[in-house]
Design a protein around this motif. Sequence first.
Motif, PDB file in Angstrom:
ATOM      1  N   GLN A  74     -31.150 -45.167 -59.543  1.00 50.38           N
ATOM      2  CA  GLN A  74     -29.869 -45.337 -60.222  1.00 50.38           C
ATOM      3  C   GLN A  74     -28.702 -45.635 -59.282  1.00 50.38           C
ATOM      4  N   SER A 121     -26.360 -48.109 -57.030  1.00 54.12           N
ATOM      5  CA  SER A 121     -25.929 -49.493 -57.174  1.00 54.12           C
ATOM      6  C   SER A 121     -25.264 -49.978 -55.892  1.00 54.12           C
ATOM      7  N   ALA A 149     -23.638 -52.669 -55.527  1.00 53.68           N
ATOM      8  CA  ALA A 149     -22.320 -53.220 -55.885  1.00 53.68           C
ATOM      9  C   ALA A 149     -21.282 -52.101 -55.998  1.00 53.68           C
ATOM     10  N   ARG A 150     -21.644 -51.010 -56.623  1.00 50.80           N
ATOM     11  CA  ARG A 150     -20.717 -49.865 -56.692  1.00 50.80           C
ATOM     12  C   ARG A 150     -20.506 -49.275 -55.299  1.00 50.80           C
ATOM     13  N   ASP A 204     -24.623 -44.629 -53.909  1.00 49.23           N
ATOM     14  CA  ASP A 204     -24.315 -46.056 -54.005  1.00 49.23           C
ATOM     15  C   ASP A 204     -23.992 -46.640 -52.634  1.00 49.23           C
ATOM     16  N   TYR A 264     -25.976 -49.629 -50.635  1.00 46.19           N
ATOM     17  CA  TYR A 264     -25.352 -50.813 -50.052  1.00 46.19           C
ATOM     18  C   TYR A 264     -25.726 -50.950 -48.574  1.00 46.19           C
TER      19      TYR A 264
END
Length: 95
Positions: free
Chosen positions: A3, A5, A7-8, A86, A90
């Motif tokens: 879960q 991300s 992008a987040r 997150d 990344y």
Amino acid sequence: MPQASPARGKAAIERVGCAACHQIPGIRWPQGGSGPSLAGFAEQGLIAGRLPNRPDMLAAFVRNAPGVLPGTTMPAMPLSEGEARDVAAYLYGTR
């Protein structure tokens, strides 16, 4: 990380200003030099030269570095647990 991300994670990195100290692929400005470059993070053997390079450890470190590694120069960052996951997602995707 489930879960998480990337992008987040990038948005969180920009919001809290990680690039003020680090050069981070995909973040154009600023490009700090007081901390190490985070390019190719997944290939690094250790986090901060002393911690195993695992997603759970990275998420904990970016959120509260002094709590995870006392004496580190990296400050605690205003990130939730989800945001820290997150950010880790990344960074593991950078080259």
